[in-house]
Design a protein around this motif. Structure first.
Motif, PDB file in Angstrom:
ATOM      1  N   GLU A  29       0.822  -1.204   0.000  1.00  0.00           N
ATOM      2  CA  GLU A  29       0.000   0.000   0.000  1.00  0.00           C
ATOM      3  C   GLU A  29       0.857   1.254   0.000  1.00  0.00           C
ATOM      4  OE1 GLU A  29      -2.549  -0.645   3.437  1.00  0.00           O
ATOM      5  OE2 GLU A  29      -4.157  -0.986   2.008  1.00  0.00           O
ATOM      6  N   PRO A  30       0.295   2.374  -0.480  1.00  0.00           N
ATOM      7  CA  PRO A  30       1.032   3.642  -0.404  1.00  0.00           C
ATOM      8  C   PRO A  30       1.241   4.041   1.043  1.00  0.00           C
ATOM      9  CG  PRO A  30      -0.903   3.794  -1.846  1.00  0.00           C
ATOM     10  CD  PRO A  30      -1.020   2.507  -1.106  1.00  0.00           C
TER      11      PRO A  30
ATOM     12  N   ALA B 190     -10.123  -3.491   2.472  1.00  0.00           N
ATOM     13  CA  ALA B 190     -11.304  -2.834   1.917  1.00  0.00           C
ATOM     14  C   ALA B 190     -11.210  -2.795   0.394  1.00  0.00           C
ATOM     15  CB  ALA B 190     -11.424  -1.422   2.479  1.00  0.00           C
ATOM     16  N   ARG B 191     -12.346  -2.942  -0.258  1.00  0.00           N
ATOM     17  CA  ARG B 191     -12.358  -2.937  -1.721  1.00  0.00           C
ATOM     18  C   ARG B 191     -12.516  -1.535  -2.293  1.00  0.00           C
ATOM     19  NH1 ARG B 191     -15.877  -8.311  -3.431  1.00  0.00           N
ATOM     20  NH2 ARG B 191     -14.536  -9.840  -2.353  1.00  0.00           N
ATOM     21  N   VAL B 192     -12.823  -0.579  -1.431  1.00  0.00           N
ATOM     22  CA  VAL B 192     -13.045   0.801  -1.863  1.00  0.00           C
ATOM     23  C   VAL B 192     -12.326   1.742  -0.906  1.00  0.00           C
ATOM     24  CG1 VAL B 192     -14.779   2.606  -2.271  1.00  0.00           C
ATOM     25  CG2 VAL B 192     -15.315   0.219  -2.795  1.00  0.00           C
ATOM     26  N   ARG B 193     -11.784   2.822  -1.454  1.00  0.00           N
ATOM     27  CA  ARG B 193     -11.241   3.895  -0.618  1.00  0.00           C
ATOM     28  C   ARG B 193     -12.155   5.114  -0.742  1.00  0.00           C
ATOM     29  NH1 ARG B 193      -6.022   1.959   0.558  1.00  0.00           N
ATOM     30  NH2 ARG B 193      -4.828   1.121  -1.201  1.00  0.00           N
ATOM     31  N   LEU B 194     -12.230   5.888   0.344  1.00  0.00           N
ATOM     32  CA  LEU B 194     -12.979   7.140   0.344  1.00  0.00           C
ATOM     33  C   LEU B 194     -12.046   8.243   0.832  1.00  0.00           C
ATOM     34  CD1 LEU B 194     -15.720   8.687   0.114  1.00  0.00           C
ATOM     35  CD2 LEU B 194     -16.022   8.219   2.567  1.00  0.00           C
ATOM     36  N   LEU B 195     -11.787   9.221  -0.036  1.00  0.00           N
ATOM     37  CA  LEU B 195     -10.933  10.355   0.302  1.00  0.00           C
ATOM     38  C   LEU B 195     -11.825  11.517   0.720  1.00  0.00           C
ATOM     39  CD1 LEU B 195      -7.938  11.527   0.168  1.00  0.00           C
ATOM     40  CD2 LEU B 195      -8.704  12.578  -1.967  1.00  0.00           C
ATOM     41  N   CYS B 196     -11.611  12.040   1.929  1.00  0.00           N
ATOM     42  CA  CYS B 196     -12.456  13.088   2.504  1.00  0.00           C
ATOM     43  C   CYS B 196     -11.703  14.410   2.573  1.00  0.00           C
ATOM     44  CB  CYS B 196     -12.913  12.687   3.899  1.00  0.00           C
ATOM     45  SG  CYS B 196     -13.893  11.165   3.931  1.00  0.00           S
ATOM     46  N   LEU B 197     -12.376  15.484   2.145  1.00  0.00           N
ATOM     47  CA  LEU B 197     -11.753  16.810   2.096  1.00  0.00           C
ATOM     48  C   LEU B 197     -12.510  17.775   3.001  1.00  0.00           C
ATOM     49  CD1 LEU B 197     -11.796  15.741  -1.283  1.00  0.00           C
ATOM     50  CD2 LEU B 197      -9.787  17.170  -0.930  1.00  0.00           C
ATOM     51  N   PRO B 198     -11.808  18.426   3.938  1.00  0.00           N
ATOM     52  CA  PRO B 198     -12.470  19.282   4.932  1.00  0.00           C
ATOM     53  C   PRO B 198     -12.960  20.613   4.366  1.00  0.00           C
ATOM     54  CG  PRO B 198     -10.341  18.471   5.735  1.00  0.00           C
ATOM     55  CD  PRO B 198     -10.395  18.196   4.266  1.00  0.00           C
ATOM     56  N   TYR B 199     -13.769  21.255   5.175  1.00  0.00           N
ATOM     57  CA  TYR B 199     -14.315  22.581   4.894  1.00  0.00           C
ATOM     58  C   TYR B 199     -13.270  23.654   5.188  1.00  0.00           C
ATOM     59  CZ  TYR B 199     -14.775  22.248   9.966  1.00  0.00           C
ATOM     60  OH  TYR B 199     -14.516  22.060  11.299  1.00  0.00           O
TER      61      TYR B 199
ATOM     62  N   LEU C  85     -17.125   3.442   8.796  1.00  0.00           N
ATOM     63  CA  LEU C  85     -17.021   2.755   7.512  1.00  0.00           C
ATOM     64  C   LEU C  85     -16.011   1.615   7.493  1.00  0.00           C
ATOM     65  CD1 LEU C  85     -17.309   5.797   5.095  1.00  0.00           C
ATOM     66  CD2 LEU C  85     -19.057   4.123   5.698  1.00  0.00           C
ATOM     67  N   ALA C  86     -15.034   1.630   8.401  1.00  0.00           N
ATOM     68  CA  ALA C  86     -14.081   0.522   8.459  1.00  0.00           C
ATOM     69  C   ALA C  86     -14.812  -0.729   8.960  1.00  0.00           C
ATOM     70  CB  ALA C  86     -12.926   0.877   9.393  1.00  0.00           C
ATOM     71  N   PRO C  87     -14.468  -1.901   8.454  1.00  0.00           N
ATOM     72  CA  PRO C  87     -13.409  -2.208   7.490  1.00  0.00           C
ATOM     73  C   PRO C  87     -13.894  -2.261   6.036  1.00  0.00           C
ATOM     74  CG  PRO C  87     -14.227  -4.250   8.402  1.00  0.00           C
ATOM     75  CD  PRO C  87     -15.045  -3.139   9.024  1.00  0.00           C
ATOM     76  N   ASP C  88     -15.178  -1.905   5.817  1.00  0.00           N
ATOM     77  CA  ASP C  88     -15.721  -2.003   4.454  1.00  0.00           C
ATOM     78  C   ASP C  88     -15.089  -0.995   3.504  1.00  0.00           C
ATOM     79  OD1 ASP C  88     -17.871  -4.019   4.971  1.00  0.00           O
ATOM     80  OD2 ASP C  88     -18.570  -2.460   6.339  1.00  0.00           O
ATOM     81  N   VAL C  89     -14.789   0.199   4.032  1.00  0.00           N
ATOM     82  CA  VAL C  89     -14.216   1.270   3.220  1.00  0.00           C
ATOM     83  C   VAL C  89     -12.972   1.799   3.917  1.00  0.00           C
ATOM     84  CG1 VAL C  89     -14.598   3.564   2.247  1.00  0.00           C
ATOM     85  CG2 VAL C  89     -16.487   1.923   2.324  1.00  0.00           C
TER      86      VAL C  89
ATOM     87  N   ARG D 254      -8.182   4.782  10.477  1.00  0.00           N
ATOM     88  CA  ARG D 254      -8.582   3.385  10.687  1.00  0.00           C
ATOM     89  C   ARG D 254      -8.193   2.588   9.441  1.00  0.00           C
ATOM     90  NH1 ARG D 254      -9.172   5.070  15.046  1.00  0.00           N
ATOM     91  NH2 ARG D 254     -10.859   4.768  16.554  1.00  0.00           N
ATOM     92  N   PRO D 255      -6.911   2.269   9.293  1.00  0.00           N
ATOM     93  CA  PRO D 255      -6.478   1.561   8.084  1.00  0.00           C
ATOM     94  C   PRO D 255      -7.275   0.274   7.856  1.00  0.00           C
ATOM     95  CG  PRO D 255      -4.593   2.286   9.386  1.00  0.00           C
ATOM     96  CD  PRO D 255      -5.806   2.517  10.230  1.00  0.00           C
ATOM     97  N   SER D 256      -7.725   0.107   6.618  1.00  0.00           N
ATOM     98  CA  SER D 256      -8.491  -1.085   6.246  1.00  0.00           C
ATOM     99  C   SER D 256      -7.868  -1.661   4.982  1.00  0.00           C
ATOM    100  CB  SER D 256      -9.963  -0.721   6.012  1.00  0.00           C
ATOM    101  OG  SER D 256     -10.544  -0.198   7.191  1.00  0.00           O
ATOM    102  N   ALA D 257      -6.822  -2.429   5.181  1.00  0.00           N
ATOM    103  CA  ALA D 257      -6.025  -2.919   4.057  1.00  0.00           C
ATOM    104  C   ALA D 257      -6.822  -3.810   3.121  1.00  0.00           C
ATOM    105  CB  ALA D 257      -4.799  -3.672   4.580  1.00  0.00           C
TER     106      ALA D 257
END
Length: 266
Positions: A4-5, A20-29, A44-48, A15-18
């Motif tokens: 992984e990167p 997981a089949r999907v990643r979700l990148l979150c960007l703050p306000y 969302l861990a460990p699904d995402v 919450r690393p989820s090695a």
């Protein structure tokens, strides 16, 4: 799976989820920081595998200069994010973060990394910019605007040292948000899901619905009780909806094209 990167200054992974089949990148306000999305990571861990962006000029990046344009943030992020696109990648941005998510998604698509879906929360569509000059106000005026939104603990501004620490990042973020203008006609191939508080004075429903004009991949709109920071009070609920939407897309159940569904959450 392959190695992984490594998370660096820009990307945080609570919450690393090695597996997981999907990643979700979150960007703050504007003024926000990566830990805002910690409840997403927990829910969302460990699904995402949830990744959260840390902008310069705050917390452990306090000594770095702020990036005071949305385009500049997207340009700086794209190289950091590409290594995490080794599996389906969704983006979630709230307020200013929604604009950054949109611009980042455009850049990722140009490089051949189409996001699975882009979630844009509490933000008017790029084609419907809101004219505002909060970033030009004095410190008192900037603080007053931030407190009026209800998403910041007033005690942050009672301590003079802390106030001095946070205001530069806030002002830089507001400058980025308020001066942002997208390329006319910019559209994503990825689907968009817009989310908004029903009483958000900064994102009227018609201006949020206009996000439909910025995608060729399908559009949904969901409203929630609350104002601009509806998300802060409903993180776990929204996280479950995000997971459901991601699952629906992956199961080819997502409605595509110009069919708009407006779902009012309880």
């Amino acid at each position: 799976m392959s190695a992984e990167p490594e998370a660096g200054l820009w990307i945080r992974r609570f919450r690393p989820s090695a597996d997981a089949r999907v990643r979700l990148l979150c960007l703050p306000y504007a003024g926000g920081a990566a830990p805002f999305y910690l409840p997403f990571a927990r829910s969302l861990a460990p699904d995402v595998d949830v990744l959260s962006v840390q902008y310069p000029g705050r917390q452990d990046r306090q000594q770095e200069a702020c990036v005071d344009s949305v385009a500049g943030l997207a340009d700086a992020l794209v190289g950091e994010v590409v290594p995490w696109a080794d599996r389906p990648l969704a983006l979630f941005g709230h307020s200013m973060g929604a604009s950054v998510a949109f611009e980042l998604a455009l850049r990722l698509e140009r490089l051949g990394h189409r996001p699975l879906v882009v979630f844009v929360s509490g933000r008017t569509a790029p084609s419907r910019p809101r004219v505002s000059t909060v970033h030009l106000r004095d410190d008192a005026g900037l603080v007053a605007e931030i407190l009026s939104l209800g998403g910041t603990d007033p005690r942050v501004f009672e301590d003079e040292d802390l106030r001095r620490m946070v205001l530069p990042a806030l002002r830089g973020d507001y400058r980025a948000a308020e001066t942002y203008r997208s390329t006319p006609g910019a559209r994503l191939a990825a689907p968009l899901l817009a989310l908004v508080g029903a009483d958000d004075p900064h994102a009227p429903l018609d201006t949020v619905r206009a996000w439909e004009d910025h995608t060729e991949g399908g559009f949904d709109l969901r409203t929630y009780p609350g104002g601009h920071f509806y998300l802060a009070d409903r993180m776990e609920f929204v996280a479950r909806e995000v997971l459901g939407h991601i699952s629906a897309i992956r199961n080819r159940e997502h409605v595509v094209g110009s069919n708009v569904k407006i779902i009012h959450a309880a």
